[in-house]
Design an enzyme around this catalytic site. Structure first.
Site, short mmCIF file in Angstrom:
data_model
loop_
_atom_site.label_atom_id
_atom_site.label_comp_id
_atom_site.label_asym_id
_atom_site.label_seq_id
_atom_site.Cartn_x
_atom_site.Cartn_y
_atom_site.Cartn_z
CB CYS A 11 15.31 21.80 -2.80
SG CYS A 11 13.58 21.95 -3.16
CD GLU A 12 12.86 16.33 1.36
OE1 GLU A 12 11.93 16.39 2.16
OE2 GLU A 12 13.85 15.59 1.52
CG HIS A 13 10.05 20.63 -0.65
ND1 HIS A 13 10.51 21.50 0.31
CD2 HIS A 13 9.61 19.53 0.01
CE1 HIS A 13 10.34 20.96 1.50
NE2 HIS A 13 9.81 19.76 1.34
CG HIS A 14 10.44 23.30 -5.71
ND1 HIS A 14 10.67 23.80 -4.45
CD2 HIS A 14 9.14 23.54 -5.99
CE1 HIS A 14 9.55 24.34 -3.99
NE2 HIS A 14 8.61 24.19 -4.89
CD GLN A 41 20.41 25.41 4.62
OE1 GLN A 41 20.04 25.88 3.55
NE2 GLN A 41 21.02 26.12 5.54
CG HIS A 93 17.56 26.92 -0.47
ND1 HIS A 93 17.26 25.61 -0.25
CD2 HIS A 93 18.35 27.30 0.56
CE1 HIS A 93 17.82 25.21 0.88
NE2 HIS A 93 18.49 26.23 1.40
CB CYS A 107 13.32 25.90 -4.85
SG CYS A 107 13.84 25.88 -3.13
#
Length: 187
Positions: free
Chosen positions: A76-79, A117, A145, A147
């Site tokens: 995931c690009e956020h975490h 996603q 996920h 995260c």
């Protein structure tokens, strides 16, 4: 991706966490982590043309082609935590078909990048459409996920489903319904 820079960055991360990167259990960890990240993000080094490698074949078939349960692993690009799932990809040929393994390789190429996603699903669909010139493409992804499971709301049994329908899959309820039934999903 510079292995040397990544290794140095992981060394700094460990130190900033309060760890001693030189202690017995962590010796070599920055290098191993850097190599792992290079592997997990190898999709940045790949192109659609290299993946497909000319594996398009003339065909008179105009019936739905489905590859289902393609395992995928992404970050995931956020975490930068993993999400793990499966993709179902279908297309309606329009004079040519693509080599079977190429669909799974397209999934992997986009999954092996920092992602969300929703974008991953669209990238796969648009890539299959662009190389096959299909009458329609459908992609459904279901993933879990980390995260959301390991941090934040900590919901262990949650999963996310996304879909992208292009061409005949978007325009025709019956085509879309056939795809969803064949992959074992209701509309």
């Amino acid at each position: 991706m510079s292995l040397e820079n990544l290794t140095s960055n992981y060394h700094d991360i460990l130190a900033n966490l309060g760890e001693d990167p030189n202690r017995e259990g962590l010796k070599g960890t920055p290098l191993r982590a850097a190599k792992a990240m290079q592997f997990l993000c190898r999709g940045y080094e790949q192109s659609l043309e290299e993946i497909v490698n000319g594996a398009l074949f003339q065909s008179s078939s105009d019936e739905m082609v489905i590859v289902k349960n393609i395992e995928l692993y992404s970050l995931c690009e956020h975490h930068m935590l993993p999400f793990i799932g499966k993709a179902h990809v279908a297309y309606m040929p329009n004079g040519k078909v693509i080599g079977l393994s190429k669909i799974a390789r397209i999934v992997d190429m986009f999954a092996r990048r920092l992602q969300i996603q929703e974008s991953l699903t669209r990238q796969i669909a648009e890539a299959v459409q662009s190389v096959t010139d299909a009458m329609g493409v459908a992609v459904v992804i279901e993933a879990r996920h980390m995260c959301m499971m390991m941090r934040g709301v900590e919901k262990q049994n949650s999963s996310m489903m996304t879909s992208v329908m292009l061409g005949s899959f978007r325009e025709s309820f019956n085509t879309r319904q056939e795809f969803l039934q064949l992959i074992g999903r209701d509309s």
